[in-house]
Design a protein around this motif. Sequence first.
Motif, PDB file in Angstrom:
ATOM      1  N   ARG A   1       0.830  -1.200   0.000  1.00  0.00           N
ATOM      2  CA  ARG A   1       0.000   0.000   0.000  1.00  0.00           C
ATOM      3  C   ARG A   1       0.866   1.252   0.000  1.00  0.00           C
ATOM      4  N   GLU A   2       2.004   1.185   0.682  1.00  0.00           N
ATOM      5  CA  GLU A   2       2.930   2.320   0.664  1.00  0.00           C
ATOM      6  C   GLU A   2       3.455   2.575  -0.742  1.00  0.00           C
ATOM      7  N   LEU A   3       3.757   1.486  -1.479  1.00  0.00           N
ATOM      8  CA  LEU A   3       4.217   1.631  -2.863  1.00  0.00           C
ATOM      9  C   LEU A   3       3.111   2.206  -3.755  1.00  0.00           C
ATOM     10  N   LEU A   4       1.894   1.702  -3.572  1.00  0.00           N
ATOM     11  CA  LEU A   4       0.771   2.184  -4.381  1.00  0.00           C
ATOM     12  C   LEU A   4       0.545   3.676  -4.178  1.00  0.00           C
ATOM     13  N   LEU A   5       0.638   4.120  -2.942  1.00  0.00           N
ATOM     14  CA  LEU A   5       0.413   5.526  -2.636  1.00  0.00           C
ATOM     15  C   LEU A   5       1.589   6.396  -3.074  1.00  0.00           C
ATOM     16  N   LYS A   6       2.785   5.832  -3.094  1.00  0.00           N
ATOM     17  CA  LYS A   6       3.970   6.600  -3.462  1.00  0.00           C
ATOM     18  C   LYS A   6       4.104   6.751  -4.979  1.00  0.00           C
ATOM     19  N   TYR A   7       3.672   5.724  -5.725  1.00  0.00           N
ATOM     20  CA  TYR A   7       3.844   5.743  -7.179  1.00  0.00           C
ATOM     21  C   TYR A   7       2.500   5.517  -7.884  1.00  0.00           C
ATOM     22  N   PRO A   8       1.573   6.445  -7.739  1.00  0.00           N
ATOM     23  CA  PRO A   8       0.231   6.243  -8.301  1.00  0.00           C
ATOM     24  C   PRO A   8       0.225   6.125  -9.823  1.00  0.00           C
ATOM     25  N   ARG A   9       1.052   6.890 -10.500  1.00  0.00           N
ATOM     26  CA  ARG A   9       1.011   6.880 -11.965  1.00  0.00           C
ATOM     27  C   ARG A   9       1.426   5.524 -12.528  1.00  0.00           C
ATOM     28  N   PHE A  10       2.439   4.926 -11.932  1.00  0.00           N
ATOM     29  CA  PHE A  10       2.906   3.624 -12.416  1.00  0.00           C
ATOM     30  C   PHE A  10       1.875   2.540 -12.147  1.00  0.00           C
ATOM     31  N   PHE A  11       1.373   2.478 -10.917  1.00  0.00           N
ATOM     32  CA  PHE A  11       0.501   1.370 -10.539  1.00  0.00           C
ATOM     33  C   PHE A  11      -0.941   1.559 -11.001  1.00  0.00           C
ATOM     34  N   SER A  12      -1.293   2.711 -11.522  1.00  0.00           N
ATOM     35  CA  SER A  12      -2.645   2.907 -12.061  1.00  0.00           C
ATOM     36  C   SER A  12      -2.646   2.921 -13.584  1.00  0.00           C
ATOM     37  N   TYR A  13      -1.539   2.487 -14.193  1.00  0.00           N
ATOM     38  CA  TYR A  13      -1.471   2.443 -15.658  1.00  0.00           C
ATOM     39  C   TYR A  13      -1.626   3.846 -16.253  1.00  0.00           C
ATOM     40  N   GLY A  14      -1.081   4.844 -15.531  1.00  0.00           N
ATOM     41  CA  GLY A  14      -1.075   6.217 -16.032  1.00  0.00           C
ATOM     42  C   GLY A  14      -2.321   7.019 -15.767  1.00  0.00           C
ATOM     43  N   VAL A  15      -3.307   6.448 -15.044  1.00  0.00           N
ATOM     44  CA  VAL A  15      -4.585   7.144 -14.835  1.00  0.00           C
ATOM     45  C   VAL A  15      -4.468   8.225 -13.763  1.00  0.00           C
ATOM     46  N   PHE A  16      -3.782   7.925 -12.649  1.00  0.00           N
ATOM     47  CA  PHE A  16      -3.686   8.860 -11.518  1.00  0.00           C
ATOM     48  C   PHE A  16      -2.259   9.372 -11.368  1.00  0.00           C
ATOM     49  N   SER A  17      -2.141  10.567 -10.768  1.00  0.00           N
ATOM     50  CA  SER A  17      -0.822  11.172 -10.645  1.00  0.00           C
ATOM     51  C   SER A  17      -0.790  12.166  -9.497  1.00  0.00           C
ATOM     52  N   HIS A  18       0.433  12.464  -9.025  1.00  0.00           N
ATOM     53  CA  HIS A  18       0.626  13.522  -8.034  1.00  0.00           C
ATOM     54  C   HIS A  18       0.532  14.909  -8.669  1.00  0.00           C
ATOM     55  N   GLU A  19       0.530  15.002 -10.006  1.00  0.00           N
ATOM     56  CA  GLU A  19       0.513  16.302 -10.679  1.00  0.00           C
ATOM     57  C   GLU A  19      -0.665  17.136 -10.216  1.00  0.00           C
ATOM     58  N   ASP A  20      -0.433  18.436 -10.064  1.00  0.00           N
ATOM     59  CA  ASP A  20      -1.466  19.316  -9.516  1.00  0.00           C
ATOM     60  C   ASP A  20      -1.841  20.422 -10.488  1.00  0.00           C
ATOM     61  N   SER A  21      -1.769  20.119 -11.784  1.00  0.00           N
ATOM     62  CA  SER A  21      -2.165  21.102 -12.780  1.00  0.00           C
ATOM     63  C   SER A  21      -3.670  21.054 -12.968  1.00  0.00           C
ATOM     64  N   ILE A  22      -4.304  22.192 -12.882  1.00  0.00           N
ATOM     65  CA  ILE A  22      -5.767  22.251 -12.975  1.00  0.00           C
ATOM     66  C   ILE A  22      -6.258  21.973 -14.385  1.00  0.00           C
ATOM     67  N   ASP A  23      -5.358  21.966 -15.375  1.00  0.00           N
ATOM     68  CA  ASP A  23      -5.746  21.767 -16.767  1.00  0.00           C
ATOM     69  C   ASP A  23      -5.431  20.367 -17.276  1.00  0.00           C
ATOM     70  N   THR A  24      -4.962  19.456 -16.431  1.00  0.00           N
ATOM     71  CA  THR A  24      -4.532  18.153 -16.922  1.00  0.00           C
ATOM     72  C   THR A  24      -5.676  17.278 -17.414  1.00  0.00           C
ATOM     73  N   THR A  25      -6.913  17.522 -16.997  1.00  0.00           N
ATOM     74  CA  THR A  25      -8.016  16.615 -17.330  1.00  0.00           C
ATOM     75  C   THR A  25      -9.058  17.229 -18.268  1.00  0.00           C
ATOM     76  N   LYS A  26      -8.837  18.424 -18.763  1.00  0.00           N
ATOM     77  CA  LYS A  26      -9.896  19.152 -19.474  1.00  0.00           C
ATOM     78  C   LYS A  26     -10.291  18.503 -20.797  1.00  0.00           C
ATOM     79  N   HIS A  27      -9.412  17.729 -21.441  1.00  0.00           N
ATOM     80  CA  HIS A  27      -9.728  17.152 -22.744  1.00  0.00           C
ATOM     81  C   HIS A  27     -10.304  15.748 -22.660  1.00  0.00           C
ATOM     82  N   GLN A  28     -10.516  15.272 -21.451  1.00  0.00           N
ATOM     83  CA  GLN A  28     -11.115  13.950 -21.281  1.00  0.00           C
ATOM     84  C   GLN A  28     -12.607  14.008 -21.595  1.00  0.00           C
TER      85      GLN A  28
END
Length: 434
Positions: free
Chosen positions: A310-337
Amino acid sequence: MILISDHFVNMANRLDIVLFGASGFTGKHCIESIDKFSSLGGSNVKWGIAGRSEYKLKQCLLDYQNKSGKDFSSIPIILANVKDYESLKAMTAQTKVLINCCGPYRFFGEAVIKACIETGTHHVDVSGEPQFMETMQLNYNKAAQEKGVYIVSACGFDSIPADLGMNFVEKNFDGTLNSVEVYMKMDSSQHKGPFANYGTWESLIHSLVHAHELKDLRKKLFPTRLPEFLPKLAPKPSIHKFEMTNTWNVPFMGADRSVVTRTQRYLYEKKKKRPVQIQMYFGFQSIVSIILMGIFERIFSFLIKRNFGRELLLKYPRFFSYGVFSHEDSIDTTKHQKCSLTFIGQGWRGQAAPEQDSSNNPPNAKIIARLSADDPFYGLTADAVTLAAMVILEGNKLPERGGVYTPGAVFLDTSLMDRLQKNGRLTMEVISQT
């Protein structure tokens, strides 16, 4: 910006809406939505923001002020901390409706709801955590009824599209529905980067870790089982093709089905309506995508059962979610979905509801409807929870008593779905009835 002191105010002098957690990822989206809708149609809604860091709250207002070109120096700021219950009561006592964006709600949500009930404040949030939502209904529904306040979770992408979409399908079906299959499809062709923020990932991890709690929780929440209505809607094979969206589908593991099921139980108990059965699926463009996702799912299932995992999952969300989730905090990262939900409903034509056991009277009518939305994860979420707060603020066509509700139950007869469509956040249409 005006910093409000922590004294209690009477109802007449309260703000209309306060956004708690305004400096978080979802909260920043909600600032834009509240600004957009607060003066629409001359409503002149008085609103403020709240959180634990005065600096961050001022900064997020300044950022949006620079983006919008408007002056937000008069927007009230309230300091409150989820670990300080008195500060939560002081915050909720200063507003009529609270939009709560502080998750994971498993850890931070209950104290806020308790404070809202104590101070007579309505509460909406964007939780997608079934354990939290059902625990709140079990523990606080009676208290909320006695206070006359509405407590409504799942007012974002989890689970406004599915829950209000089901209401739409039922209202437009010429007869009695027995079952609905929902196919969700994400279109990321114009999208670059992750789809969702870390906070959503963190909530998902904790929900799955504690999923075993749901069985006993539901026995307490619903001690009387619903009658079995036939024909029963059986789940599709774990992997199957859906021609209408040209996708390969697997069962959808999000909160939507549990929320819709609670809505249907409410309608059965309060309005004597036959509950509609539901199954939900998530679509992939190819078998290859499902295979890759299956590999990640096996790794995920192994890790989530172990502390180090669980520590690994929380530390590396982008890798373990197949690129779906991330620590990135840009408000524009999801607008084209983009997202669509296709509803395939079956039932009986005409007004007379069939008997509980309809095995000798199979469904003879079918409806197909589709909901489409841009920027569903955060754009739709922010608009939906904001408009939900405004509908509660107006108080038109809500259930007679307060309580802990699902969106489909509390907003059944209101204008929320129409407003979401009118403001371009989503479209809902009937494709065919046969």
